[in-house]
Write a protein that holds these residues in place. Structure first.
Motif, PDB file in Angstrom:
ATOM      1  N   GLN A 113      66.745  53.532  34.935  1.00  0.00           N
ATOM      2  CA  GLN A 113      67.374  54.317  33.879  1.00  0.00           C
ATOM      3  C   GLN A 113      68.384  55.276  34.507  1.00  0.00           C
ATOM      4  O   GLN A 113      68.044  56.069  35.371  1.00  0.00           O
ATOM      5  CB  GLN A 113      66.295  55.112  33.130  1.00  0.00           C
ATOM      6  N   GLN A 114      69.640  55.202  34.071  1.00  0.00           N
ATOM      7  CA  GLN A 114      70.687  56.019  34.670  1.00  0.00           C
ATOM      8  C   GLN A 114      70.776  57.410  34.060  1.00  0.00           C
ATOM      9  O   GLN A 114      71.078  58.374  34.754  1.00  0.00           O
ATOM     10  CB  GLN A 114      72.045  55.309  34.530  1.00  0.00           C
ATOM     11  N   ARG A 115      70.532  57.513  32.765  1.00  0.00           N
ATOM     12  CA  ARG A 115      70.523  58.830  32.139  1.00  0.00           C
ATOM     13  C   ARG A 115      69.734  58.778  30.837  1.00  0.00           C
ATOM     14  O   ARG A 115      69.516  57.705  30.255  1.00  0.00           O
ATOM     15  CB  ARG A 115      71.937  59.326  31.887  1.00  0.00           C
ATOM     16  N   PHE A 116      69.327  59.941  30.382  1.00  0.00           N
ATOM     17  CA  PHE A 116      68.612  60.065  29.117  1.00  0.00           C
ATOM     18  C   PHE A 116      68.761  61.497  28.645  1.00  0.00           C
ATOM     19  O   PHE A 116      69.324  62.348  29.341  1.00  0.00           O
ATOM     20  CB  PHE A 116      67.137  59.675  29.285  1.00  0.00           C
ATOM     21  N   PHE A 117      68.264  61.782  27.449  1.00  0.00           N
ATOM     22  CA  PHE A 117      68.351  63.120  26.883  1.00  0.00           C
ATOM     23  C   PHE A 117      66.941  63.650  26.617  1.00  0.00           C
ATOM     24  O   PHE A 117      66.051  62.902  26.200  1.00  0.00           O
ATOM     25  CB  PHE A 117      69.143  63.111  25.570  1.00  0.00           C
ATOM     26  N   GLY A 118      66.762  64.930  26.859  1.00  0.00           N
ATOM     27  CA  GLY A 118      65.521  65.600  26.524  1.00  0.00           C
ATOM     28  C   GLY A 118      65.810  66.661  25.475  1.00  0.00           C
ATOM     29  O   GLY A 118      66.498  67.649  25.763  1.00  0.00           O
ATOM     30  N   PHE A 119      65.329  66.447  24.245  1.00  0.00           N
ATOM     31  CA  PHE A 119      65.587  67.377  23.148  1.00  0.00           C
ATOM     32  C   PHE A 119      64.350  68.250  22.908  1.00  0.00           C
ATOM     33  O   PHE A 119      63.221  67.750  22.901  1.00  0.00           O
ATOM     34  CB  PHE A 119      65.921  66.630  21.858  1.00  0.00           C
ATOM     35  N   THR A 120      64.570  69.538  22.694  1.00  0.00           N
ATOM     36  CA  THR A 120      63.448  70.410  22.355  1.00  0.00           C
ATOM     37  C   THR A 120      63.024  70.108  20.918  1.00  0.00           C
ATOM     38  O   THR A 120      63.874  69.953  20.036  1.00  0.00           O
ATOM     39  CB  THR A 120      63.826  71.897  22.479  1.00  0.00           C
ATOM     40  N   ARG A 121      61.739  70.030  20.694  1.00  0.00           N
ATOM     41  CA  ARG A 121      61.270  69.662  19.357  1.00  0.00           C
ATOM     42  C   ARG A 121      61.498  70.787  18.348  1.00  0.00           C
ATOM     43  O   ARG A 121      61.401  70.556  17.141  1.00  0.00           O
ATOM     44  CB  ARG A 121      59.800  69.263  19.420  1.00  0.00           C
ATOM     45  N   ASP A 122      61.831  71.980  18.834  1.00  0.00           N
ATOM     46  CA  ASP A 122      62.205  73.058  17.921  1.00  0.00           C
ATOM     47  C   ASP A 122      63.613  72.857  17.371  1.00  0.00           C
ATOM     48  O   ASP A 122      63.977  73.444  16.352  1.00  0.00           O
ATOM     49  CB  ASP A 122      62.145  74.417  18.637  1.00  0.00           C
ATOM     50  N   ALA A 123      64.433  72.037  18.052  1.00  0.00           N
ATOM     51  CA  ALA A 123      65.843  71.898  17.679  1.00  0.00           C
ATOM     52  C   ALA A 123      66.129  70.640  16.869  1.00  0.00           C
ATOM     53  O   ALA A 123      67.210  70.517  16.292  1.00  0.00           O
ATOM     54  CB  ALA A 123      66.724  71.909  18.929  1.00  0.00           C
ATOM     55  N   ILE A 124      65.189  69.691  16.822  1.00  0.00           N
ATOM     56  CA  ILE A 124      65.428  68.453  16.085  1.00  0.00           C
ATOM     57  C   ILE A 124      64.316  68.216  15.066  1.00  0.00           C
ATOM     58  O   ILE A 124      63.235  68.799  15.160  1.00  0.00           O
ATOM     59  CB  ILE A 124      65.519  67.234  17.033  1.00  0.00           C
ATOM     60  N   VAL A 125      64.618  67.364  14.107  1.00  0.00           N
ATOM     61  CA  VAL A 125      63.632  67.007  13.088  1.00  0.00           C
ATOM     62  C   VAL A 125      63.705  65.503  12.871  1.00  0.00           C
ATOM     63  O   VAL A 125      64.787  64.913  12.886  1.00  0.00           O
ATOM     64  CB  VAL A 125      63.894  67.777  11.766  1.00  0.00           C
ATOM     65  N   ALA A 126      62.545  64.871  12.717  1.00  0.00           N
ATOM     66  CA  ALA A 126      62.483  63.429  12.437  1.00  0.00           C
ATOM     67  C   ALA A 126      62.495  63.241  10.935  1.00  0.00           C
ATOM     68  O   ALA A 126      61.509  63.520  10.256  1.00  0.00           O
ATOM     69  CB  ALA A 126      61.232  62.822  13.062  1.00  0.00           C
ATOM     70  N   ASP A 127      63.626  62.782  10.407  1.00  0.00           N
ATOM     71  CA  ASP A 127      63.851  62.759   8.966  1.00  0.00           C
ATOM     72  C   ASP A 127      62.820  61.914   8.226  1.00  0.00           C
ATOM     73  O   ASP A 127      62.300  62.323   7.197  1.00  0.00           O
ATOM     74  CB  ASP A 127      65.270  62.242   8.684  1.00  0.00           C
ATOM     75  N   GLY A 128      62.504  60.719   8.725  1.00  0.00           N
ATOM     76  CA  GLY A 128      61.547  59.861   8.034  1.00  0.00           C
ATOM     77  C   GLY A 128      60.161  60.474   7.948  1.00  0.00           C
ATOM     78  O   GLY A 128      59.485  60.384   6.919  1.00  0.00           O
TER      79      GLY A 128
END
Length: 307
Positions: free
Chosen positions: A275-290
């Motif tokens: 894996q060359q790159r990926f993103f780590g998102f804080t769960r306080d900053a995103i929401v899973a719409d479904g």
């Protein structure tokens, strides 16, 4: 736990152990109010009640259908082992806990994807208590829903609520959105496991601030802005440099991009491409719409005593 050993007799053994004790905060509004005032530095003294995860519900496996008026299906609705097996078979659950949508056969890529291959795999346990606790901790749900799941009175109650969230979920249809402006950033099908703890885990920076991260292989085009020079200093993922990632629309800090550090890229000596790159998102900053819609449907989002 685990033990790290060495062939060198002068080097001692290191022991790493993890334990889980469930508890309920007697007055959760104190916590929410403190976090609302100062999310990063909030320290709160609270009274808690220890909760048991013992599986007390009777199993349906030894029931003789000739001596009961009810069918086996009725008893299986309250059998923690049956519920755990059903939950473990959910493709969406395997994505959330293990990373990668293996059953959907999703091979499409976009401009930001990078020949993704999972570097870690996570086995889904079927022990009712362990599975229900792990799902509640790792699921892409709101903090209040997570609190309500963890505070369920029994393992059966928690498993039934988690089944309502995960059964028949199309991972491609679950969008990961910026919590601030509702911009679609990625999707649940892009979740990838980059550590032994799975795609979702907590990491502490040098300032002592703990970030609850969800790792994804890529994002949609023109949704994330990167700021700063990539650096390997204090990286949570050995071999990767990090750069701050912000929502391109509202400038909300979403997390970090992690890119492989120099020499370890490409195929060497016939090894599988990493894996060359990926993103780590804080769960306080995103929401899973479904999941958000299912939380409302199942009345999981609101907890008693929380405004």
């Amino acid at each position: 736990g685990s033990v790290d050993s060495s062939d060198d007799p002068t080097i001692g053994h290191g022991v790493v152990a993890k334990g889980v004790v469930r508890f309920m905060v007697k007055d959760p509004s104190v916590v929410w109010n403190a976090v609302a005032l100062d999310r990063e530095n909030a320290v709160v003294d609270v009274e808690v009640v220890l909760l048991s995860d013992a599986v007390r519900n009777p199993s349906s496996r030894g029931i003789n259908p000739r001596v009961t008026p009810h069918s086996r299906n009725v008893y299986e609705m309250f059998d923690p082992h049956v519920l755990a097996e059903r939950l473990a078979r959910s493709p969406a659950l395997n994505v959330v806990l293990g990373g990668g949508d293996k059953k959907n056969g999703n091979d499409e890529t976009d401009e930001t994807e990078t020949n993704a291959t999972e570097t870690h795999s996570t086995k889904v346990a079927t022990c009712p208590a362990s599975l229900s606790h792990r799902v509640a901790s790792a699921a892409c749900v709101s903090p209040r829903t997570r609190y309500k799941l963890l505070c369920s009175e029994t393992v059966v109650d928690r498993l039934k609520a988690e089944l309502a969230l995960f059964v028949d979920v199309d991972t491609n249809a679950v969008s990961l959105k910026c919590k601030s402006c509702d911009r679609q950033i990625s999707s649940l099908s892009k979740v990838i496991s980059m550590s032994d703890d799975g795609p979702s885990s907590s990491y502490c920076n040098p300032a002592g601030i703990v970030h609850d991260l969800l790792t994804v292989s890529n994002v949609h085009r023109n949704t994330v802005a990167l700021e700063g020079t990539p650096t390997a200093d204090f990286s949570w993922f050995p071999g990767f440099k990090w750069t701050c990632a912000f929502c391109l629309r509202c400038r909300q800090h979403l997390g970090w991009e992690f890119s492989r550090d120099g020499e370890e890229s490409g195929e060497e000596n016939g090894e599988e491409k990493k894996q060359q790159r990926f993103f780590g998102f804080t769960r306080d900053a995103i929401v899973a719409d479904g999941f958000k819609r299912r939380e409302r449907t199942e009345n999981l989002e609101e907890s008693e005593g929380v405004e």
